[in-house]
Structure formats: structure tokens, C-alpha cells
Write a protein that holds these residues in place. Structure first.
Motif, short mmCIF file in Angstrom:
data_model
loop_
_atom_site.label_atom_id
_atom_site.label_comp_id
_atom_site.label_asym_id
_atom_site.label_seq_id
_atom_site.Cartn_x
_atom_site.Cartn_y
_atom_site.Cartn_z
N MET A 1 -8.50 0.79 -9.85
CA MET A 1 -7.67 1.94 -9.52
C MET A 1 -8.22 3.22 -10.16
O MET A 1 -8.19 4.29 -9.55
CB MET A 1 -6.23 1.71 -9.96
N ARG A 2 -8.73 3.12 -11.38
CA ARG A 2 -9.31 4.31 -12.02
C ARG A 2 -10.47 4.85 -11.20
O ARG A 2 -10.58 6.06 -10.95
CB ARG A 2 -9.79 3.99 -13.45
N ASN A 3 -11.31 3.94 -10.75
CA ASN A 3 -12.47 4.36 -9.95
C ASN A 3 -12.04 4.89 -8.59
O ASN A 3 -12.59 5.89 -8.09
CB ASN A 3 -13.43 3.18 -9.78
N ALA A 4 -11.07 4.21 -7.97
CA ALA A 4 -10.62 4.63 -6.64
C ALA A 4 -9.98 6.01 -6.69
O ALA A 4 -10.32 6.90 -5.89
CB ALA A 4 -9.64 3.61 -6.07
N ILE A 5 -9.07 6.22 -7.63
CA ILE A 5 -8.40 7.51 -7.75
C ILE A 5 -9.40 8.61 -8.06
O ILE A 5 -9.36 9.70 -7.47
CB ILE A 5 -7.29 7.45 -8.82
N SER A 6 -10.33 8.33 -8.95
CA SER A 6 -11.37 9.32 -9.30
C SER A 6 -12.20 9.68 -8.08
O SER A 6 -12.51 10.86 -7.84
CB SER A 6 -12.28 8.77 -10.41
N SER A 7 -12.52 8.67 -7.29
CA SER A 7 -13.33 8.91 -6.10
C SER A 7 -12.59 9.78 -5.09
O SER A 7 -13.16 10.71 -4.52
CB SER A 7 -13.70 7.57 -5.46
N THR B 1 1.07 1.41 -3.09
CA THR B 1 0.76 0.76 -1.82
C THR B 1 0.08 1.71 -0.84
O THR B 1 -0.55 1.28 0.12
CB THR B 1 2.05 0.22 -1.16
N MET B 2 0.21 3.02 -1.08
CA MET B 2 -0.48 3.97 -0.21
C MET B 2 -2.00 3.80 -0.29
O MET B 2 -2.73 4.20 0.62
CB MET B 2 -0.12 5.41 -0.58
N ALA B 3 -2.48 3.21 -1.41
CA ALA B 3 -3.91 3.02 -1.59
C ALA B 3 -4.49 2.10 -0.52
O ALA B 3 -5.71 2.07 -0.30
CB ALA B 3 -4.20 2.46 -2.98
N ASN B 4 -3.62 1.33 0.17
CA ASN B 4 -4.08 0.48 1.26
C ASN B 4 -4.60 1.31 2.43
O ASN B 4 -5.42 0.84 3.22
CB ASN B 4 -2.95 -0.44 1.73
N ASP B 5 -4.10 2.53 2.55
CA ASP B 5 -4.59 3.47 3.55
C ASP B 5 -5.39 4.53 2.79
O ASP B 5 -4.83 5.51 2.30
CB ASP B 5 -3.42 4.10 4.31
N LYS B 6 -6.68 4.31 2.67
CA LYS B 6 -7.51 5.14 1.81
C LYS B 6 -7.43 6.62 2.17
O LYS B 6 -7.36 7.49 1.29
CB LYS B 6 -8.96 4.66 1.85
N GLU B 7 -7.46 6.92 3.45
CA GLU B 7 -7.45 8.31 3.87
C GLU B 7 -6.13 9.00 3.50
O GLU B 7 -6.12 10.10 2.97
CB GLU B 7 -7.69 8.41 5.38
N ALA B 8 -5.02 8.31 3.80
CA ALA B 8 -3.70 8.89 3.50
C ALA B 8 -3.50 9.04 2.00
O ALA B 8 -2.98 10.07 1.54
CB ALA B 8 -2.60 8.01 4.10
N PHE B 9 -3.90 8.03 1.24
CA PHE B 9 -3.75 8.08 -0.22
C PHE B 9 -4.58 9.22 -0.80
O PHE B 9 -4.10 9.98 -1.65
CB PHE B 9 -4.16 6.75 -0.83
N GLY B 10 -5.81 9.34 -0.34
CA GLY B 10 -6.68 10.40 -0.83
C GLY B 10 -6.14 11.78 -0.52
O GLY B 10 -6.12 12.67 -1.38
N ASP B 11 -5.68 11.95 0.72
CA ASP B 11 -5.10 13.25 1.10
C ASP B 11 -3.90 13.59 0.25
O ASP B 11 -3.73 14.74 -0.20
CB ASP B 11 -4.69 13.24 2.58
N GLU B 12 -3.04 12.60 0.03
CA GLU B 12 -1.80 12.83 -0.71
C GLU B 12 -2.06 13.16 -2.17
O GLU B 12 -1.48 14.10 -2.72
CB GLU B 12 -0.90 11.59 -0.61
N ILE B 13 -2.94 12.42 -2.80
CA ILE B 13 -3.16 12.65 -4.22
C ILE B 13 -3.90 13.97 -4.46
O ILE B 13 -3.60 14.70 -5.41
CB ILE B 13 -3.90 11.45 -4.88
#
Length: 410
Positions: free
Chosen positions: A13-19, A106-118
Motif C-alpha cells: 500500500m505504501r508503494n501503491a499510494i506513492s505511485s 477498497t477503492m484501491a481495487n480500481d486503480k484509476e479511481a483510487f489514484g484520481d481520488e487521492i
């Protein structure tokens, strides 16, 4: 450049959020931390502008980390939350402790939506860093034992039914002046009570450029209150509702942008601290005075007629709505069904959800209060109705309950 510290016990999750964050050229991830202890040390070293914070971590969990952070080095914090009942309760406690917003894991399952939101929330909340520091600095100053206590005025000696656990995000120097547009209104009553009509209501508002200055006067009683709210909402909703009396001669419907698993715990939490009864709304609920209906997450709330009587509408339509619930449906249906009996309240939130519904509400004779910019976590939804010339009053968060009481009594 916005400096972000990512805190999560999961390396993935640290790597995913950072990315996701670094896909925006205006955001820099200055570091990561694996737990609360690590986070507090990194904050001192790295001086971030925003923190994304996991709830469940070893050594020191997210809630304890947040409490310590807000007492020593307050910053905008976005909680990364699970959608379990425990996660919902912990997230609500985190917002009580000072977190400004949350994103479901659970939004992380949709990478595009999670990235846009964060990315969107980080950029938006980074602007509130000075606001957060001022707020908590003011609170620390007010708690100093050496500070002399002001003498109590007669108005300050009357306690509200419950004291809110949430602190209001009101800077100490927000300018105040009367503002609003006078309108006439009718009277009415719902199941569970009625009230006499009156003439005036006291106003305590924050001036806004687009709202004419003057004494706002809501003529005629209002017996249905509809509240639209999004980012930063749970603390201010609790502050307002917990200051209202059990015998309020009106019912209240709330459309809060929130996931489905959160609204049940949210309603239960409010019911425990408010004199009013609070439940998650069910389609067909009767409108009872002194009762608050919270829209179930992922659905919509409104008002519908059952013969000559109005009742709660809970529906999946419109399925195409960007927000679920959408404030537009709540304000539009309330306006169409109840007209001059409606008091609309637009609270903190990003975007402009609710402005179209508010326009219908006003056309049908409803009265509309917008939360002041100085006390909003995000001045989006209230700004939209103010800019559209729909707000009758612009009011600080601390004063909204008082204005609701005055309006429903007429």
C-alpha cells in the motif's frame, strides 16, 4: 510542490499510494512510514504538508498517531480506511480527532479511481494546512490555565442538550456581520407536532461578497430541514445536531456523501450524542418531528407524497448521479413536495452537488442557509449556492443550530 508523507504498515500500500500520488507533477512523496511511531519521527524530519494515514498498524495505530500529531504538529490528514464496521467506527473517531477526510481502501481495487481520488483530496486539503495549524494553536491557547476566563454572558449560560465531541473548524478571527436576503414564507406542520408562526430570527453570519449585506429574516415556520454535506461533514453535522433540542418542531433529512458501510455507524453514533432521535433512513419512513433521517450510503434520499402526507424517499435513482447520495435530489424533492415549509442547509463539501436542487427549493419558497467559507473544511458546495445567488444566509458552523431553531419556530 505539495509534500506528502504516506503511512501504512503494508509495503504494497505504501508503494501503491506513492505511485498514484507522484503521477501528479505538483505532488512529491517526501517519505513513507510503516507505523505511528515511525510517522511521528518522519513528520519532524520531513515537514510534510499532508499525511495519508492507515488505521490499523502495529506499535501505534492510526487513531493514536492522529491524536498525538494534532497535539504536537497538526497537519491535514487523510485516513485510508477499511469498510468493515470496525473501520467505519475508527474512521469516525479519527475525524473527531482531527482527520479532514478519508478514502476507503477498497477503492484501491480500481486503480484509476483510487489514484484520481487521492490526488484530488491531497491537493484540495493541502490548502488547509495553515487553517489546521491556526485552529489547533487557538485551541491550545484557550486551554492554558493561566488564561483568564471571560465573565459569562446571559446567553452563554444556557447549555445545549448535548455537547458535541467534534470540534468546530472555526478560526478565531472569522469576520462576522449580518448578511442575507429577506423573504416571506408560509407555515406548516408534520407528523408529531406543530408550531406557532413568528416574525424574526437572530442572525450571526460571516459576510460573503456575493450575498447582500442586511438582516436576514426567515418569516413563517419551517418544519422540514434538509441538509447536504460532503468532505469534512461528520464533525460539523454532529456539532449542529447535538445542539438541537429533542422537542424541535421539525424533522431533519441528511444527505452526507459517505460509503454504505459508514452511514449505519454514523447514525448510531449521532443517536448516542444527540437529544434528537437519529436513524438510517428507510423508504416510506414517516416524517416525525424531533427525528433525523440519515441517507444510507450508496443510495439517495428525498421526500415523496403518499396521498396528502409526505414521507421519506430512499431510492437508487438516479443511478447516473456522480454522488450517492446526491444533495440535488433531496433539495429538489423537498422543495416540490413541501415548498415554503422547507429549510435547506448546505454544509462543507467539494464540488457543486446540491446547487440545482437548491434552485428548485428556492423557486418553491424554501429558505437556504450556507455554511461560511471560514468554517468549511472545503468551501465547494456552499460556495456554489452562494455564487448562484441562492443563499438567504451565510452562517458560521457554530451558529447554524441556533439559526435552525429560529427558522423552524418562525
Amino acid at each position: 510542490m505539495i509534500r506528502v508523507l504516506v503511512v501504512d504498515d503494508s509495503a504494497f500500500m505504501r508503494n501503491a499510494i506513492s505511485s498514484y500520488l507522484t503521477q501528479d507533477a505538483g505532488i512529491e512523496v517526501v517519505g513513507t512510514a510503516r507505523d505511528g511511531v515511525d510517522c511521528l519521527e518522519k513528520v519532524k524530519q520531513l515537514q510534510p504538508d499532508v499525511i495519508t494515514l492507515d488505521l490499523e498498524m502495529p506499535r501505534m495505530d492510526g487513531l493514536e498517531t492522529l491524536k498525538q500529531l494534532m497535539s504536537t504538529n497538526p497537519l491535514p490528514v487523510i485516513m485510508i480506511s477499511s469498510l468493515t464496521e470496525f473501520g467505519a467506527e475508527a474512521t469516525l473517531k479519527a475525524m473527531e480527532a482531527g482527520a479532514m477526510d478519508f478514502i476507503p481502501k477498497t477503492m484501491a481495487n480500481d486503480k484509476e479511481a483510487f489514484g484520481d481520488e487521492i490526488r484530488r483530496k491531497v491537493k484540495l486539503l493541502a490548502r488547509r494546512k495553515a487553517f489546521i495549524r491556526l485552529k489547533y494553536s487557538s485551541q491550545r491557547q484557550s486551554r492554558k490555565p493561566s488564561s483568564p476566563l471571560p465573565s459569562a454572558s446571559p446567553a452563554s449560560t444556557t447549555a445545549a442538550p448535548h455537547t458535541s465531541h467534534f470540534s468546530s473548524p472555526t478560526p478565531p478571527s472569522s469576520p462576522r456581520s449580518g448578511s442575507g436576503i429577506s423573504r416571506s414564507a408560509g407555515t406548516g406542520a408534520l407528523h408529531g407536532g406543530s408550531f406557532s408562526s413568528g416574525q424574526s430570527m437572530a442572525t450571526s453570519t460571516t459576510a460573503a461578497r456575493t450575498v447582500p449585506t442586511g438582516t436576514a429574516r426567515c418569516r413563517g415556520a419551517r418544519d422540514i430541514v434538509v441538509i447536504g454535506v460532503s468532505t469534512g461533514g461528520p464533525p460539523v453535522v454532529q456539532k449542529i445536531l447535538s445542539a438541537l433540542p429533542a422537542n424541535l418542531p421539525a424533522c431533519i433529512l441528511v444527505a452526507q456523501h459517505m460509503p454504505a458501510s459508514f452511514t449505519g455507524p454514523f447514525a448510531k453514533r449521532l443517536d448516542g450524542v444527540c437529544a434528537l432521535s437519529v436513524t438510517e433512513a428507510v423508504n416510506g419512513d414517516k416524517l416525525v418531528n424531533g427525528h433525523v433521517y440519515i441517507c444510507p450510503g450508496g443510495r439517495h434520499i428525498g421526500v415523496q407524497m403518499r396521498g396528502p402526507l409526505a414521507e421519506v424517499l430512499v431510492t437508487d435513482e438516479p443511478k447516473s448521479a456522480l454522488y450517492k447520495p446526491t444533495v440535488n435530489l433531496l433539495m429538489e424533492t423537498a422543495g416540490k413536495c413541501m415548498g415554503r415549509r422547507v429549510l435547506g442547509v448546505m454544509l462543507t463539501g467539494m464540488g457543486s452537488d446540491g446547487v440545482d436542487g437548491a434552485r428548485v427549493l428556492k423557486e418553491k419558497g424554501g429558505w437556504l442557509i450556507a455554511q461560511s467559507e471560514a468554517t468549511c473544511v472545503v468551501y465547494g458546495m456552499p460556495k456554489a449556492v452562494v455564487d448562484a445567488g441562492l443563499a438567504d444566509q451565510v452562517v458560521d458552523a457554530d451558529d447554524i443550530a441556533e439559526q435552525i431553531i429560529a427558522a423552524v419556530k418562525g
